[in-house]
Design an enzyme around this catalytic site. Structure first.
Site, PDB file in Angstrom:
ATOM      1  N   HIS A  30      45.008  42.837  38.774  1.00 45.50           N
ATOM      2  CA  HIS A  30      43.777  43.065  39.258  1.00 45.50           C
ATOM      3  C   HIS A  30      42.864  42.486  38.058  1.00 45.50           C
ATOM      4  O   HIS A  30      41.791  41.700  38.576  1.00 45.50           O
ATOM      5  CB  HIS A  30      43.404  44.756  39.053  1.00 45.50           C
ATOM      6  CG  HIS A  30      44.033  45.423  40.011  1.00 45.50           C
ATOM      7  ND1 HIS A  30      44.604  46.586  39.757  1.00 45.50           N
ATOM      8  CD2 HIS A  30      44.109  45.478  41.467  1.00 45.50           C
ATOM      9  CE1 HIS A  30      45.169  47.161  40.970  1.00 45.50           C
ATOM     10  NE2 HIS A  30      44.954  46.393  41.989  1.00 45.50           N
ATOM     11  N   LYS A  54      44.004  60.139  50.595  1.00 43.23           N
ATOM     12  CA  LYS A  54      45.162  59.353  49.733  1.00 43.23           C
ATOM     13  C   LYS A  54      45.449  60.018  48.574  1.00 43.23           C
ATOM     14  O   LYS A  54      44.740  60.356  47.817  1.00 43.23           O
ATOM     15  CB  LYS A  54      44.761  58.006  49.582  1.00 43.23           C
ATOM     16  CG  LYS A  54      46.029  57.124  49.581  1.00 43.23           C
ATOM     17  CD  LYS A  54      45.647  55.713  49.440  1.00 43.23           C
ATOM     18  CE  LYS A  54      46.668  54.819  49.051  1.00 43.23           C
ATOM     19  NZ  LYS A  54      46.204  53.381  48.731  1.00 43.23           N
ATOM     20  N   SER A 140      50.263  48.543  41.771  1.00 42.75           N
ATOM     21  CA  SER A 140      49.760  49.790  41.090  1.00 42.75           C
ATOM     22  C   SER A 140      50.868  50.764  41.184  1.00 42.75           C
ATOM     23  O   SER A 140      51.365  51.509  40.489  1.00 42.75           O
ATOM     24  CB  SER A 140      48.277  50.211  41.416  1.00 42.75           C
ATOM     25  OG  SER A 140      47.336  49.665  41.153  1.00 42.75           O
TER      26      SER A 140
HETATM   27  P1  ADP Z   1      47.453  47.989  45.033  1.00 46.29           P
HETATM   28  O1  ADP Z   1      47.738  49.460  44.869  1.00 46.29           O
HETATM   29  O2  ADP Z   1      48.445  47.107  45.839  1.00 46.29           O
HETATM   30  O3  ADP Z   1      47.585  47.295  43.527  1.00 46.29           O
HETATM   31  P2  ADP Z   1      44.679  47.866  45.075  1.00 46.29           P
HETATM   32  O4  ADP Z   1      43.856  48.629  46.434  1.00 46.29           O
HETATM   33  O5  ADP Z   1      44.321  48.861  43.846  1.00 46.29           O
HETATM   34  O6  ADP Z   1      45.985  47.714  45.588  1.00 46.29           O
HETATM   35  O7  ADP Z   1      44.245  46.440  44.987  1.00 46.29           O
HETATM   36  C1  ADP Z   1      42.970  45.950  45.525  1.00 46.29           C
HETATM   37  C2  ADP Z   1      43.040  44.434  45.506  1.00 46.29           C
HETATM   38  O8  ADP Z   1      43.556  43.903  44.328  1.00 46.29           O
HETATM   39  C3  ADP Z   1      44.209  44.013  46.648  1.00 46.29           C
HETATM   40  O9  ADP Z   1      43.621  44.074  48.020  1.00 46.29           O
HETATM   41  C4  ADP Z   1      44.535  42.621  46.070  1.00 46.29           C
HETATM   42  O10 ADP Z   1      43.626  41.858  46.619  1.00 46.29           O
HETATM   43  C5  ADP Z   1      44.298  42.746  44.459  1.00 46.29           C
HETATM   44  N1  ADP Z   1      45.586  42.668  43.814  1.00 46.29           N
HETATM   45  C6  ADP Z   1      46.249  43.941  43.478  1.00 46.29           C
HETATM   46  N2  ADP Z   1      47.229  43.566  42.880  1.00 46.29           N
HETATM   47  C7  ADP Z   1      47.118  42.349  42.662  1.00 46.29           C
HETATM   48  C8  ADP Z   1      47.901  41.189  41.686  1.00 46.29           C
HETATM   49  N3  ADP Z   1      49.201  41.790  41.099  1.00 46.29           N
HETATM   50  N4  ADP Z   1      47.643  40.154  41.945  1.00 46.29           N
HETATM   51  C9  ADP Z   1      46.530  39.672  42.551  1.00 46.29           C
HETATM   52  N5  ADP Z   1      45.556  40.676  43.121  1.00 46.29           N
HETATM   53  C10 ADP Z   1      45.946  41.827  43.383  1.00 46.29           C
END
Ligand code: ADP
Length: 172
Positions: A30, A54, A140
């Protein structure tokens, strides 16, 4: 006045974008996207999605606090929360662009559908940024799972998140 300048979206003013997500918790993946997007816009709003339905490991306040700490070094990044549709948040706050990180082709299928829907609903555009390959496997949910079983996630999350994650994982 030319047709291009007649469009009010071309009016001068701060260029804003939003990075929406659950951030439960924020990872280095992120942060990589947030850092790169913050260089493209005058203001970048990181918006934590409030979804009571959730189950999450961290409360919205905890997630926001971790994001605030982790992004404190970026002067133009703000961390907020939102409920409901991201396009409604965009309209209320005058944000024309959503920034999304793409990890793999599998992300693209869903994200393309969402982007097209959001464009149709509210004329909000989506900018896709390919993830740094170093983080393409990182989510995450995976970080929480590894931490729960005592695995080492120190390279995947910032230090302030690591401390909280290990404490929370031990409590479970
Ligand atoms: P997650 O639970 O899959 O990490 P989130 O809803 O917290 O997802 O993530 C928000 C956004 O951050 C996602 O829609 C994606 O665009 C981006 N994201 C999540 N993980 C990554 C990563 N490892 N690399 C790049 N972008 C990411």
């Amino acid at each position: 006045m030319s047709a291009a300048t007649a469009d009010p979206r071309h009016a001068a003013g701060p260029r804003r974008a939003v990075c929406p997500g659950s951030f439960d918790p924020v990872t280095n993946g992120h942060l990589d996207i947030i850092a790169r997007a913050s260089r493209l816009y005058d203001e970048l709003i990181v918006a934590v999605f409030v979804n009571e339905a959730k189950r999450s490991m961290f409360s919205v306040d905890e997630r926001r606090a971790m994001l605030r700490d982790a992004t404190a070094g970026y002067g133009n990044v703000r961390v907020e929360t939102f409920e409901g549709l991201v396009v409604d948040y965009c309209k209320t706050h005058d944000i024309p662009v959503i920034v999304k990180g793409l990890r793999a082709v599998s992300d693209f299928d869903y994200e393309l559908q969402m982007a097209q829907m959001n464009r149709g609903l509210a004329d909000v555009d989506t900018l896709f940024m390919p993830t740094n390959p170093e983080y393409s496997f990182l989510a995450s949910s995976l970080v929480k799972e590894i931490a729960k079983w005592g695995g080492d996630v120190s390279a995947l999350v910032p230090e302030l998140v690591l401390d909280r994650l290990m404490r929370r994982a031990r409590q479970r």
